[in-house]
Scaffold this motif. Structure first.
Motif, PDB file in Angstrom:
ATOM      1  N   GLU A  46      -3.120   1.895  -1.858  1.00 29.01           N
ATOM      2  CA  GLU A  46      -2.659   1.759  -0.471  1.00 29.01           C
ATOM      3  C   GLU A  46      -1.182   2.152  -0.359  1.00 29.01           C
ATOM      4  O   GLU A  46      -0.781   2.854   0.569  1.00 29.01           O
ATOM      5  CB  GLU A  46      -2.858   0.323   0.005  1.00 29.01           C
ATOM      6  CG  GLU A  46      -2.483   0.105   1.444  1.00 29.01           C
ATOM      7  CD  GLU A  46      -2.750  -1.319   1.885  1.00 29.01           C
ATOM      8  OE1 GLU A  46      -1.820  -1.926   2.442  1.00 29.01           O
ATOM      9  OE2 GLU A  46      -3.872  -1.816   1.670  1.00 29.01           O
ATOM     10  N   GLU A  49      -0.906   5.998  -0.738  1.00 30.04           N
ATOM     11  CA  GLU A  49      -1.368   6.681   0.466  1.00 30.04           C
ATOM     12  C   GLU A  49      -0.315   6.599   1.565  1.00 30.04           C
ATOM     13  O   GLU A  49      -0.050   7.576   2.267  1.00 30.04           O
ATOM     14  CB  GLU A  49      -2.698   6.095   0.932  1.00 30.04           C
ATOM     15  CG  GLU A  49      -3.858   6.459   0.038  1.00 30.04           C
ATOM     16  CD  GLU A  49      -5.189   5.898   0.484  1.00 30.04           C
ATOM     17  OE1 GLU A  49      -6.219   6.542   0.178  1.00 30.04           O
ATOM     18  OE2 GLU A  49      -5.223   4.832   1.142  1.00 30.04           O
ATOM     19  N   SER A  50       0.281   5.432   1.708  1.00 27.40           N
ATOM     20  CA  SER A  50       1.307   5.233   2.731  1.00 27.40           C
ATOM     21  C   SER A  50       2.597   5.978   2.390  1.00 27.40           C
ATOM     22  O   SER A  50       3.179   6.664   3.227  1.00 27.40           O
ATOM     23  CB  SER A  50       1.582   3.741   2.887  1.00 27.40           C
ATOM     24  OG  SER A  50       2.655   3.521   3.764  1.00 27.40           O
ATOM     25  N   GLY A  53       1.632   9.978   2.119  1.00 28.33           N
ATOM     26  CA  GLY A  53       0.807  10.610   3.138  1.00 28.33           C
ATOM     27  C   GLY A  53      -0.434  11.284   2.585  1.00 28.33           C
ATOM     28  O   GLY A  53      -0.824  12.352   3.049  1.00 28.33           O
TER      29      GLY A  53
END
Length: 85
Positions: A46, A49-50, A53
């Motif tokens: 997570e 991904e944050s 991007g």
């Protein structure tokens, strides 16, 4: 890009609760060392991904990609070469 500069502090702060960079080597197994478990891997994904991007596909969620800081950095490098999808 130096992915380790963001990955290592995240791991140190969120799983080892320290800012001592010597607490974990870049090539140390995070899974076998008990630093992250399956829930921790999901938290790490997570974050990645944050922060970058990207989207980590289910088939990419394997220990080989997330077992060490080195392997995470290599995984991100491969994602960047492929267009960071």
């Amino acid at each position: 890009m130096d992915y380790k500069a963001r990955i290592k502090p995240f791991i140190l702060n969120n799983f080892l609760f320290t800012d001592d960079a010597a607490a974990v080597a870049d090539d140390a197994s995070l899974i076998r060392g008990g630093i992250v478990d399956s829930t921790g891997i999901l938290e790490l994904i997570e974050f990645l991904e944050s922060a970058y991007g990207i989207r980590v596909a289910p088939e990419e969620m394997v220990p080989a990609n997330f077992d060490t800081i080195d392997s995470i950095s290599l995984f991100l490098g491969r994602k960047a070469a492929g267009g960071m999808q």
